[in-house]
Design an enzyme around this catalytic site. Structure first.
Site, PDB file in Angstrom:
ATOM      1  N   ASP A 328       0.995  -1.191   0.136  1.00  0.00           N
ATOM      2  CA  ASP A 328       0.080   0.055  -0.089  1.00  0.00           C
ATOM      3  C   ASP A 328       0.983   1.104   0.207  1.00  0.00           C
ATOM      4  O   ASP A 328       2.028   1.355   0.523  1.00  0.00           O
ATOM      5  CB  ASP A 328      -0.810   0.097   1.274  1.00  0.00           C
ATOM      6  N   GLU A 680      22.992 -44.710   8.214  1.00  0.00           N
ATOM      7  CA  GLU A 680      22.524 -46.155   9.331  1.00  0.00           C
ATOM      8  C   GLU A 680      21.723 -46.926   8.755  1.00  0.00           C
ATOM      9  O   GLU A 680      21.942 -48.338   8.774  1.00  0.00           O
ATOM     10  CB  GLU A 680      21.661 -45.328  10.466  1.00  0.00           C
TER      11      GLU A 680
END
Length: 874
Positions: A328, A680
């Site tokens: 704005d 892992e």
């Protein structure tokens, strides 16, 4: 049901219809109506209690997965992991709750700064009451500086002007009068006999009867529109939700494969079940919600120090993802304060009013100082914005109103009205009466017969003066003409016809609501960051164009789209043009929503900044709403995700940088933890197929997950921003969080870590070392820590970043190494973790093997910087 159009009725009809009169309501009648109609306030959402805020933290998908993992951990006999997961979840919830509570408290404090009071006439006398106690039929008294407390049909006016910028987007005050309008259903900004809740009286005085309160006001209609809008999810929420779903599916698949592979190798069913479940727990990055929340909280705390209040934590990251900022104009890109910028006199344009001038220039300075209704309040001048600008410019040039009034006392005034478009003040002087006039050039110039100059006068050339005024108007200025006349005495009777003729022209004055000084650089920074700034305003197209050009939002060739032009377009036509428009003028709140929705349909992620009530629906609809905290309205602040406490547009640039920085750190953590977890998984998955025994026990997997994902993972929140963070384009909102080479990195680094761990296992078994499982345990742990150091920079080498630029990371890695060594060497922990002490040479071998991860990732980053890898990431 159609709403009553009060603007077309005359005053007496309105008063009769509302059961009121010129003396106002009686106190008893006002109290009765208050009980019947309810208080004059907009509905407010029920404040969220801390308990509700806390409960809301547990609705996220990833949090639910973690809670399930905690239950599973307890069922398989690993209560320590259950405790760890629950502690992290509670930490995440506590931080989020505290931040939301603080934000709500801060917004409530902002709201409490305004004391909504109103002056009304009841029982024939003026009293002051809370605006919430106003009812339909009350007579409200207005003066310059008063906020309009309800929707009013004006009954009396005396030079009344009202600033309706917060409601309509118009930066200029509107002249008000009490006569009925001839046509029904005129636009809000053109209802000259109405004053609306949320606007501000800037000049003159007036009286109006309340015709609507609370939800029934025009402000209430916008609030209803605001409540109907649905808030869109942030990019981070979308990405993490998608990541969580895919991760959950992948974890289930991996667990099944590991479980079946172990059974095929002849491993015990219970052992493989515990291994598979432990691997599932380990594969879920339980520190992710904590890392995300802490990163956002740190960013929010940093922004508060820069005067930006974050009401919604994900908003911190969202600004780093926006592709459009719809701003704005009035009060956001500009100062919301009229300022004199130029003068036209003697056939030339000047940038300032000369001090110690004579002739026409001196008289122009006196007109600017004296022809106004500026008053001192608490030692500060107050009044209508245009008059205040003229007054301050005159004072800066040495024309002091108080000193001049002692020499030239004001004896009469012809007040400004919309028909004459001018104002005249008359002052007693030694030679008679001086009439000082200011007003619209097209009205003043035809009333002049000469031009005042040093040492005399010159013939008037009205065409050239009008052309100069039009040229200034085309540049976005509001232009006023100044003139004077010397009279022998005060005309009797005093009238505009008797005074406002045969004038001497003095100067044209050009005023504008100027851009904030910091905004042009902020706009330039947005452009360099790949963000498109767009101005959306209810102001005049010429003014919008001028300001946008100054700010660098548009160049001379680009067009300005007006609200009427937008209304004439179909959705299809507008969709084709929306990405090419940079300035919108004369738009309504509904059209602001249309603009944002059209951009969102093109896949853009839109931020909306604003301060007015008319901005609130768009603030809520936008990907992120940024409201002004100083001059903004409560409604706008409530709708926004972020509030700029000092109304400084440049703070948005800091927020964009913080958002990108936070998202980068979240990506680094995901890259780190998922690569480690993949290592892992590959270790457990591949070992059986290579004829090796199960390399790790369930407790080893859970321990690695605990110590490597915990402290090092949280340390990523303290990672400094990488160079060039504001010189890259925003990431597409629908882009995966593992894009730009991350998933490839996760795959190959996981394989690499798994390969190193299996290599250590094979070497130790080949040498018949009894502590082979402890070596695999150590390699997996240490390789993940080396990986944490390596991924601190996505493209930047660790040598450039420096080891000490993230001291929390060094501390976390040091603490993790100490914990791992304790598990390996302390006898009491050997029994718990089924480990054996490693000889120094074997420990050194494990460290050397693990350090290859750092070397490999540094080579990867070198190839990325040279453009030979992950081309889309460059």
């Amino acid at each position: 049901m159609a709403r009553q159009d009060w603007s077309i009725l005359d005053v007496e009809a309105v008063l009769t219809s509302l059961g009121s009169g010129r003396r106002g309501l009686t106190a008893a009648e006002a109290q009765r109506r208050l009980l019947e109609q309810g208080p004059n306030r907009l509905p407010e959402a029920r404040p969220r209690t801390p308990l509700r805020m806390l409960v809301a933290q547990f609705t996220d998908f990833m949090i639910l997965v973690l809670l399930a993992a905690a239950v599973i951990s307890g069922l398989v006999g690993e209560p320590q992991d259950t405790v760890v997961i629950l502690v992290i979840v509670l930490l995440n919830a506590g931080i989020g709750t505290l931040q939301e509570y603080r934000a709500e408290r801060a917004v409530a404090a902002l709201r409490a700064l305004a004391a909504p009071m109103a002056r009304v006439r009841r029982d024939g006398r003026p009293i002051t009451v809370e605006s919430a106690q106003l009812v339909a039929g009350d007579l409200v008294l207005l003066e310059a500086g008063d906020a309009v407390p309800a929707d009013l049909r004006l009954v009396e006016t005396e030079g009344l002007q009202v600033n309706e910028a917060a409601l309509t987007g118009e930066s200029q005050p509107v002249d008000k009068q009490a006569e009925a309008l001839g046509a029904p259903d005129v636009a809000l900004a053109q209802r000259s006999n109405m004053a609306f809740k949320g606007s501000l009286a800037t000049r003159g005085r007036g009286c109006g009867v309340v015709v609507a309160t609370g939800e029934a006001t025009e402000l209430g209609a916008i609030a209803a529109l605001l409540r109907s809008e649905v808030k869109v999810r942030t990019p981070l929420q979308v990405r993490l939700a998608r990541f969580g779903r895919y991760l959950a599916l992948a974890v289930l698949g991996i667990c099944m494969v590991v479980f079946v592979a172990g059974l095929l190798q002849g491993q015990p069913v219970l052992l493989m079940f515990l291994t598979a479940v432990s691997l599932a727990v380990a594969a879920i990055p339980e520190a992710l919600p904590a890392v995300v929340t802490i990163s956002l909280a740190f960013g929010a705390r940093k922004l508060i120090r820069q005067n930006a209040l974050v009401r919604n934590l994900p908003a911190v990251e969202t600004l780093g993802s926006v592709t459009y900022i719809c701003a704005d104009k009035t009060g956001t890109l500009t100062l919301n304060r009229m300022t004199v910028e130029a003068y036209f006199a003697d056939g030339q344009q000047h940038v300032q009013l000369p001090q110690d001038a004579d002739g026409g220039w001196a008289e122009a300075g006196r007109v600017m100082a004296l022809n106004n209704d500026i008053a001192e309040r608490d030692g500060r001048p107050t009044g209508e914005p245009t008059e205040l600008a003229l007054y301050e410019a005159a004072r800066a040039a040495g024309y002091d109103k108080a000193a001049l009034e002692r020499r030239l006392p004001r004896i009469a005034v012809l007040a400004f009205d919309s028909e004459r478009q001018q104002m005249t003040t008359l002052h007693r002087s030694g030679s008679g009466v001086l009439a000082y006039v200011k007003g619209a050039p097209e009205r003043i110039i035809p009333q002049c017969r000469e031009i005042a100059q040093s040492g005399g006068s010159a013939p008037l050339q009205p065409e050239s003066l009008l052309a100069a005024a039009e040229q200034l108007t085309a540049q976005g200025y509001r232009v006023l003409a100044l003139a004077r006349r010397t009279l022998a005495d005060l005309p009797q009777p005093l009238s505009a016809a008797a005074v406002e003729r045969d004038l001497s022209f003095l100067a044209l004055v050009a005023l504008i609501d100027p851009p904030r000084a910091e905004v042009p650089q902020a706009v330039a920074d947005c452009r360099s960051a790949g963000i498109t700034p767009v101005m959306i305003t209810g102001d005049h197209p010429g003014t919008a164009r001028a300001i946008a050009h100054r700010l660098g939002i548009i160049d001379g060739a680009q067009t300005v789209l007006t609200g009427s032009e937008l209304a004439a377009m179909s959705d299809e036509e507008f969709a084709q043009r929306v990405e090419s428009i940079r300035v919108y003028a004369r738009v309504s709140p509904q059209q602001k929503l249309r603009i944002i929705k059209a951009l969102q349909q093109h896949g853009e992620y839109v931020a909306m900044t604003g301060d007015g009530v008319n901005d609130a629906p768009a603030l809520k609809r936008a990907g992120i709403g940024v409201a002004m905290g100083d001059k903004g309205t409560d409604v706008a602040r409530e709708a926004a995700d972020m509030v700029l406490l000092d109304d400084n547009f440049a703070t948005i640039v800091s927020a964009v940088r913080s958002g990108r920085h936070i998202f980068d750190n979240i990506r680094k953590f995901i890259k780190y933890t998922m690569s480690s977890n993949a290592g892992e998984i590959w270790t457990l998955f591949l070992a059986p197929f290579l004829g090796l025994p199960v390399p790790l026990l369930p407790i080893h997997i859970l321990w690695i997950n605990l110590v490597t994902d915990g402290l090092p993972g949280l340390a990523f929140t303290a990672e400094p921003a990488e160079p060039g963070i504001m010189r890259r384009r925003p990431r597409p909102p629908d882009e995966s969080i593992v894009a730009h080479g991350m998933w490839q990195h996760i795959v190959w680094v996981g394989l690499f870590i798994g390969g190193l761990s299996i290599a250590a296992q094979a070497w130790a078994i080949a040498h018949e070392l009894a502590h082979w499982q402890t070596m695999v345990f150590a390699v997996l742990t240490f390789s993940q820590l080396f990986h944490a150091l390596a991924v601190r920079g996505e493209r930047t080498s660790l040598l450039v970043l420096g080891l000490f630029s993230n001291k929390p990371m060094l501390g976390a890695i040091g603490a993790t190494v100490a914990l791992q060594l304790a598990v390996i060497y302390l006898p009491v922990l050997n029994a718990v973790f089924h480990t054996r002490p490693l000889p120094p040479a074997d420990l050194a071998f494990c460290l050397a093997l693990a350090s290859l991860v750092l070397v490999a990732v540094e080579i990867e980053k070198l190839l990325v910087r040279r453009g030979r890898l992950y081309a889309e990431a460059v």
